[in-house]
Design an enzyme around this catalytic site. Structure first.
Site, PDB file in Angstrom:
ATOM      1  N   TYR A  15      79.509 -55.286  23.215  1.00 50.35           N
ATOM      2  CA  TYR A  15      78.882 -54.320  23.995  1.00 50.35           C
ATOM      3  C   TYR A  15      79.957 -53.414  24.619  1.00 50.35           C
ATOM      4  O   TYR A  15      79.682 -52.317  25.183  1.00 50.35           O
ATOM      5  CB  TYR A  15      78.424 -55.168  25.316  1.00 50.35           C
ATOM      6  CG  TYR A  15      77.080 -55.867  25.260  1.00 50.35           C
ATOM      7  CD1 TYR A  15      76.182 -55.179  25.382  1.00 50.35           C
ATOM      8  CD2 TYR A  15      77.013 -57.129  24.326  1.00 50.35           C
ATOM      9  CE1 TYR A  15      74.634 -55.779  25.175  1.00 50.35           C
ATOM     10  CE2 TYR A  15      75.780 -57.736  24.046  1.00 50.35           C
ATOM     11  CZ  TYR A  15      74.544 -56.986  24.611  1.00 50.35           C
ATOM     12  OH  TYR A  15      73.460 -57.523  24.376  1.00 50.35           O
ATOM     13  N   VAL A  16      81.216 -53.701  24.500  1.00 47.35           N
ATOM     14  CA  VAL A  16      82.234 -52.657  24.976  1.00 47.35           C
ATOM     15  C   VAL A  16      82.799 -51.905  23.831  1.00 47.35           C
ATOM     16  O   VAL A  16      82.828 -50.918  23.411  1.00 47.35           O
ATOM     17  CB  VAL A  16      83.468 -53.498  25.449  1.00 47.35           C
ATOM     18  CG1 VAL A  16      84.532 -52.592  25.679  1.00 47.35           C
ATOM     19  CG2 VAL A  16      83.074 -53.723  27.164  1.00 47.35           C
ATOM     20  N   CYS A 282      80.563 -60.652  32.817  1.00 46.05           N
ATOM     21  CA  CYS A 282      81.621 -60.398  33.501  1.00 46.05           C
ATOM     22  C   CYS A 282      81.968 -60.980  34.914  1.00 46.05           C
ATOM     23  O   CYS A 282      83.115 -61.460  35.396  1.00 46.05           O
ATOM     24  CB  CYS A 282      82.266 -58.959  33.323  1.00 46.05           C
ATOM     25  SG  CYS A 282      82.492 -58.730  31.501  1.00 46.05           S
ATOM     26  N   LYS A 345      69.879 -57.181  33.841  1.00 51.38           N
ATOM     27  CA  LYS A 345      69.592 -56.021  34.669  1.00 51.38           C
ATOM     28  C   LYS A 345      68.674 -55.120  33.754  1.00 51.38           C
ATOM     29  O   LYS A 345      68.685 -55.629  32.437  1.00 51.38           O
ATOM     30  CB  LYS A 345      70.785 -55.316  35.065  1.00 51.38           C
ATOM     31  CG  LYS A 345      71.814 -54.638  34.064  1.00 51.38           C
ATOM     32  CD  LYS A 345      73.043 -54.056  34.308  1.00 51.38           C
ATOM     33  CE  LYS A 345      72.838 -52.838  34.909  1.00 51.38           C
ATOM     34  NZ  LYS A 345      74.169 -52.042  35.062  1.00 51.38           N
ATOM     35  N   ARG A 456      63.512 -57.928  43.074  1.00 52.29           N
ATOM     36  CA  ARG A 456      64.116 -56.849  42.770  1.00 52.29           C
ATOM     37  C   ARG A 456      63.728 -55.517  43.480  1.00 52.29           C
ATOM     38  O   ARG A 456      64.054 -54.331  43.130  1.00 52.29           O
ATOM     39  CB  ARG A 456      64.055 -56.472  41.181  1.00 52.29           C
ATOM     40  CG  ARG A 456      64.726 -57.337  40.157  1.00 52.29           C
ATOM     41  CD  ARG A 456      66.302 -57.164  40.406  1.00 52.29           C
ATOM     42  NE  ARG A 456      66.706 -57.865  39.338  1.00 52.29           N
ATOM     43  CZ  ARG A 456      68.190 -57.793  39.051  1.00 52.29           C
ATOM     44  NH1 ARG A 456      69.031 -56.862  39.593  1.00 52.29           N
ATOM     45  NH2 ARG A 456      68.788 -58.475  38.145  1.00 52.29           N
TER      46      ARG A 456
HETATM   47  P1  NAD Z   1      80.917 -59.216  22.963  1.00 50.56           P
HETATM   48  O1  NAD Z   1      80.917 -60.785  23.052  1.00 50.56           O
HETATM   49  O2  NAD Z   1      79.762 -58.538  23.073  1.00 50.56           O
HETATM   50  O3  NAD Z   1      81.736 -58.647  21.708  1.00 50.56           O
HETATM   51  C1  NAD Z   1      83.017 -59.163  21.485  1.00 50.56           C
HETATM   52  C2  NAD Z   1      83.092 -59.177  19.825  1.00 50.56           C
HETATM   53  O4  NAD Z   1      84.345 -59.729  19.366  1.00 50.56           O
HETATM   54  C3  NAD Z   1      82.208 -60.139  19.154  1.00 50.56           C
HETATM   55  O5  NAD Z   1      81.198 -59.619  18.156  1.00 50.56           O
HETATM   56  C4  NAD Z   1      83.256 -61.062  18.156  1.00 50.56           C
HETATM   57  O6  NAD Z   1      82.513 -61.405  16.964  1.00 50.56           O
HETATM   58  C5  NAD Z   1      84.153 -60.174  18.129  1.00 50.56           C
HETATM   59  N1  NAD Z   1      85.406 -60.963  17.742  1.00 50.56           N
HETATM   60  C6  NAD Z   1      86.166 -62.060  18.667  1.00 50.56           C
HETATM   61  N2  NAD Z   1      87.220 -62.286  18.043  1.00 50.56           N
HETATM   62  C7  NAD Z   1      87.269 -61.565  16.839  1.00 50.56           C
HETATM   63  C8  NAD Z   1      88.346 -61.382  16.018  1.00 50.56           C
HETATM   64  N3  NAD Z   1      89.658 -62.273  16.060  1.00 50.56           N
HETATM   65  N4  NAD Z   1      88.308 -60.354  14.996  1.00 50.56           N
HETATM   66  C9  NAD Z   1      87.271 -59.640  15.051  1.00 50.56           C
HETATM   67  N5  NAD Z   1      86.309 -59.740  15.793  1.00 50.56           N
HETATM   68  C10 NAD Z   1      86.472 -60.730  16.918  1.00 50.56           C
HETATM   69  O7  NAD Z   1      81.811 -58.798  24.273  1.00 50.56           O
HETATM   70  P2  NAD Z   1      81.967 -57.626  24.981  1.00 50.56           P
HETATM   71  O8  NAD Z   1      80.795 -57.696  26.144  1.00 50.56           O
HETATM   72  O9  NAD Z   1      81.982 -56.379  24.171  1.00 50.56           O
HETATM   73  O10 NAD Z   1      83.216 -57.812  26.014  1.00 50.56           O
HETATM   74  C11 NAD Z   1      84.421 -57.835  25.390  1.00 50.56           C
HETATM   75  C12 NAD Z   1      85.800 -57.585  26.486  1.00 50.56           C
HETATM   76  O11 NAD Z   1      85.348 -56.587  27.290  1.00 50.56           O
HETATM   77  C13 NAD Z   1      85.546 -58.817  27.515  1.00 50.56           C
HETATM   78  O12 NAD Z   1      86.878 -59.111  27.851  1.00 50.56           O
HETATM   79  C14 NAD Z   1      84.709 -58.330  28.700  1.00 50.56           C
HETATM   80  O13 NAD Z   1      85.257 -58.957  29.909  1.00 50.56           O
HETATM   81  C15 NAD Z   1      85.241 -57.046  28.766  1.00 50.56           C
HETATM   82  N6  NAD Z   1      84.253 -55.933  29.268  1.00 50.56           N
HETATM   83  C16 NAD Z   1      82.870 -55.987  29.173  1.00 50.56           C
HETATM   84  C17 NAD Z   1      81.959 -55.148  29.646  1.00 50.56           C
HETATM   85  C18 NAD Z   1      80.514 -55.362  29.367  1.00 50.56           C
HETATM   86  O14 NAD Z   1      79.818 -54.674  29.923  1.00 50.56           O
HETATM   87  N7  NAD Z   1      80.028 -56.106  28.681  1.00 50.56           N
HETATM   88  C19 NAD Z   1      82.634 -54.117  30.656  1.00 50.56           C
HETATM   89  C20 NAD Z   1      84.058 -53.936  30.774  1.00 50.56           C
HETATM   90  C21 NAD Z   1      84.710 -54.999  30.142  1.00 50.56           C
HETATM   91  C1  UGA Z   2      80.048 -54.607  35.971  1.00 50.11           C
HETATM   92  C2  UGA Z   2      80.644 -53.581  36.487  1.00 50.11           C
HETATM   93  O1  UGA Z   2      79.709 -52.512  37.206  1.00 50.11           O
HETATM   94  C3  UGA Z   2      81.418 -52.873  35.338  1.00 50.11           C
HETATM   95  O2  UGA Z   2      82.142 -51.807  36.195  1.00 50.11           O
HETATM   96  C4  UGA Z   2      82.239 -53.364  34.415  1.00 50.11           C
HETATM   97  O3  UGA Z   2      82.916 -52.892  33.699  1.00 50.11           O
HETATM   98  C5  UGA Z   2      81.425 -54.658  34.167  1.00 50.11           C
HETATM   99  O4  UGA Z   2      80.732 -55.382  35.001  1.00 50.11           O
HETATM  100  C6  UGA Z   2      82.270 -55.584  33.151  1.00 50.11           C
HETATM  101  O5  UGA Z   2      83.541 -55.794  33.372  1.00 50.11           O
HETATM  102  O6  UGA Z   2      81.765 -56.257  32.491  1.00 50.11           O
HETATM  103  P1  UGA Z   2      77.491 -54.735  34.460  1.00 50.11           P
HETATM  104  O7  UGA Z   2      77.944 -56.290  34.683  1.00 50.11           O
HETATM  105  O8  UGA Z   2      77.242 -54.533  33.184  1.00 50.11           O
HETATM  106  O9  UGA Z   2      78.722 -53.994  34.955  1.00 50.11           O
HETATM  107  O10 UGA Z   2      76.433 -54.425  35.484  1.00 50.11           O
HETATM  108  P2  UGA Z   2      76.256 -53.915  37.001  1.00 50.11           P
HETATM  109  O11 UGA Z   2      75.643 -52.885  37.479  1.00 50.11           O
HETATM  110  O12 UGA Z   2      77.448 -54.144  37.572  1.00 50.11           O
HETATM  111  O13 UGA Z   2      75.219 -55.358  37.698  1.00 50.11           O
HETATM  112  C7  UGA Z   2      75.994 -56.530  37.510  1.00 50.11           C
HETATM  113  C8  UGA Z   2      74.819 -57.513  38.235  1.00 50.11           C
HETATM  114  O14 UGA Z   2      74.760 -57.200  39.598  1.00 50.11           O
HETATM  115  C9  UGA Z   2      73.357 -57.417  37.667  1.00 50.11           C
HETATM  116  O15 UGA Z   2      72.770 -58.540  37.653  1.00 50.11           O
HETATM  117  C10 UGA Z   2      72.916 -56.633  38.615  1.00 50.11           C
HETATM  118  O16 UGA Z   2      71.606 -56.688  38.539  1.00 50.11           O
HETATM  119  C11 UGA Z   2      73.462 -56.840  39.923  1.00 50.11           C
HETATM  120  N1  UGA Z   2      73.573 -56.051  40.998  1.00 50.11           N
HETATM  121  C12 UGA Z   2      74.151 -54.836  40.932  1.00 50.11           C
HETATM  122  C13 UGA Z   2      72.820 -56.227  42.097  1.00 50.11           C
HETATM  123  O17 UGA Z   2      72.007 -57.238  42.327  1.00 50.11           O
HETATM  124  N2  UGA Z   2      72.531 -55.278  43.013  1.00 50.11           N
HETATM  125  C14 UGA Z   2      73.399 -54.263  42.901  1.00 50.11           C
HETATM  126  O18 UGA Z   2      73.219 -53.312  43.832  1.00 50.11           O
HETATM  127  C15 UGA Z   2      73.959 -53.844  41.836  1.00 50.11           C
END
Ligand code: NAD
Ligand code: UGA
Length: 480
Positions: A15-16, A282, A345, A456
């Site tokens: 997702y990132v 997260c 969400k 919601r």
């Molecule tokens: P994710 O599980 O969607 O993706 C991680 C990917 O990494 C997986 O596809 C997995 O197969 C791959 N992977 C793991 N080990 C590997 C390796 N050794 N070599 C190659 N590929 C490998 O995770 P995500 O949601 O993208 O989150 C990644 C990081 O970013 C986490 O630390 C999370 O906390 C942070 N983050 C997530 C969000 C979000 O919105 N999801 C936002 C900000 C930060």
């Molecule tokens: C959150 C942060 O907003 C990002 O800045 C961060 O990068 C990310 O986590 C991460 O590190 O993974 P995300 O979890 O994707 O992003 O979505 P949000 O919009 O923050 O919502 C998180 C949860 O809180 C959802 O379940 C949402 O429905 C809930 N929420 C959010 C509420 O119930 N009320 C609100 O007013 C806002």
């Protein structure tokens, strides 16, 4: 010395990694971006010709993929090849909460980060800037450095001249608005020591982000700022949800309270929507990580403070399923409940830690027959989350037994004609299409007394005026 980046590799196509690299490729046509992952199925989906099959649903993502894929953006399982050709490597792998061992249930499991660092150590050539994109506990950069530097001790290549810099560059995108957040970030945070490496990464972002928004800190502040931002945001959600419960008890309306406090410029109006409890991969994990760090450094009161945000969130989810059971006369056995939304969400297909999981499990436990609708989440995912097969996949001879006892679920592909004989409808995700449901028609199909539970605030109460549906809305004391 000016370092010019021409070739990026991102480890982790999740997702990132996926959306972030897509935007970098889009904004920096002169940089070649390779996203690698060990998961073959995921990479195949990133490469699928039908853009509806991308592994991640994010508004606007498909258009960028269409523009850049196979031009300067590539997805591959060949981790070794693309690490060795990169001059900057982003580590974007998962960092979930540890399930066992020291710190189980709180600390982040760094095994994927460590594996990535080892891959980089093994395959990188020349000078490589390694960027922590994953959210990591404070001082993880030290671990990564140690692994990278240990290469020197074990390398069997006599002339191995590879060198590394490590930067922290946490990602703040939110799912559902990832492309918008990446294209217009509130800030970009870069933590590190080496000025040339910081400048190289800054130069990439400067292609589309104002330099005023690019913040430099030391590496530990950068790591801690990411955990802190998520903890503050989650705390706001728990705070407004706690006030929502009080509104229901006192006759106040949480939307009015949120509006009134949001006008205070010190508080601000964002992130004050009461809901079924925060989900997502997260918030919980990052707060637990903060709790673990605080305990590790002997700060018990700090740990307790942040832990309460998580325990409140769990209580709140149970509160919702309990109140539904109460309104339906204390038993859900044999009752049909249509659940609208399963993602954590709207505008995402992600269900990780979705409040819907706990709430649906509780309702099934009480004997309800759930019919779940979500425009982007499929039955396989719901089945994994609930740890239960959908009714239509259960053996024929088992079906009668289960039907008699209740406690099962299935999916529905559309909300049209979904409400026949339903006792209740429960909105768990704020998909905008739920605003347009014809409630008069729904009401005419439902069993009486019928209920609509809106966790919601997406349903306009005036649209229910000519129906005989009982309405419960989160934090609405006027309706209780
Ligand atoms: P994710 O599980 O969607 O993706 C991680 C990917 O990494 C997986 O596809 C997995 O197969 C791959 N992977 C793991 N080990 C590997 C390796 N050794 N070599 C190659 N590929 C490998 O995770 P995500 O949601 O993208 O989150 C990644 C990081 O970013 C986490 O630390 C999370 O906390 C942070 N983050 C997530 C969000 C979000 O919105 N999801 C936002 C900000 C930060
Ligand atoms: C959150 C942060 O907003 C990002 O800045 C961060 O990068 C990310 O986590 C991460 O590190 O993974 P995300 O979890 O994707 O992003 O979505 P949000 O919009 O923050 O919502 C998180 C949860 O809180 C959802 O379940 C949402 O429905 C809930 N929420 C959010 C509420 O119930 N009320 C609100 O007013 C806002």
């Amino acid at each position: 010395m000016e370092i010019s980046i021409r070739n990026i590799c991102c480890i982790g196509a999740g997702y990132v990694g996926g959306p972030t690299m897509a935007v970098i490729a889009d904004r920096c046509p002169n940089i070649l971006v390779n996203v690698v992952d060990v998961n073959k199925e995921r990479i195949d989906l990133w490469n699928s010709s039908n853009l509806d099959n991308l592994p991640i649903y994010e508004p606007g993502l498909d258009e960028i993929i269409k523009r850049c894929r196979d031009k300067n953006l590539f997805f591959s399982n060949d981790v070794e090849k693309f690490i060795s050709s990169a001059d900057m490597i982003f580590i974007s792998v998962n960092t979930p909460t540890k399930k066992k061992g020291i710190g189980a249930g709180k600390a982040s499991d760094l095994k994927w980060v460590e594996a990535s660092a080892r891959q980089v150590a093994a395959f990188a050539t020349g000078h490589t800037i390694v960027v922590e994109k994953s959210t990591l506990p404070v001082r993880t950069a030290e671990v990564i450095k140690e692994i990278l530097l240990s290469k020197k001790d074990f390398s069997d290549q006599e002339n191995d001249s590879s060198t590394f810099d490590v930067l922290s560059n946490p990602e703040f995108l939110a799912e559902g608005t990832a492309i918008h957040d990446l294209e217009n970030p509130d800030r970009v945070l870069i933590g590190g020591e080496d000025k040339d490496a910081i400048k190289a990464l800054t130069n990439i972002y400067k292609n589309w982000v104002s330099p005023k928004k690019i913040l430099e800190t030391n590496i530990w502040s950068s790591e801690l700022a990411k955990l802190t931002a998520n903890a503050f945001l989650a705390q706001r959600v728990s705070s407004i949800n706690s006030i929502g419960a009080l509104c229901e008890a006192t006759g106040a309306d949480v939307r009015e309270v949120a509006k009134a406090i949001g006008f205070d410029s010190r508080i601000g109006s964002k992130f004050l929507d009461a809901g079924p409890g925060f989900g997502g991969s997260c918030f919980k994990k990052d707060i637990l990580n903060l709790v673990y760090l605080s305990e590790y450094f002997g700060l018990k009161e700090v740990a307790d403070f942040w832990n309460s945000v998580v325990t409140f969130n769990t209580w709140h989810q149970h509160r919702i399923s309990r109140l539904i059971t109460k309104k339906l006369f204390g038993t859900l056995s044999g009752k049909k409940i249509v659940v609208l939304g399963f993602a954590f969400k709207s505008n995402t297909n992600d269900t990780r830690e979705s409040a819907a999981i706990q709430i649906c499990k509780n309702l099934i436990e009480e004997g309800a027959a759930l019919f779940i609708h979500d425009p982007k989440v499929n039955h396989q995912q719901i089945s994994r989350d609930l740890n239960l097969k959908p009714f239509s996949f259960i053996e024929k001879n088992e079906k009668e037994k289960i039907k008699n006892h209740g406690g099962y679920w299935d999916t529905i592909s559309s909300t049209k004609n979904a409400f026949k004989d339903a006792d209740a409808i429960l909105v768990l995700t704020e998909w905008s299409e739920y605003k347009n449901i014809d409630w008069a028609n729904a009401s005419s199909q439902m069993r009486k007394p019928s209920w609509l539970f809106d966790s919601r605030s997406v349903i306009d109460p005036t649209k229910l005026e000519n129906t005989d549906i009982n309405f419960w809305r989160i934090g609405d004391g006027l309706k209780i």
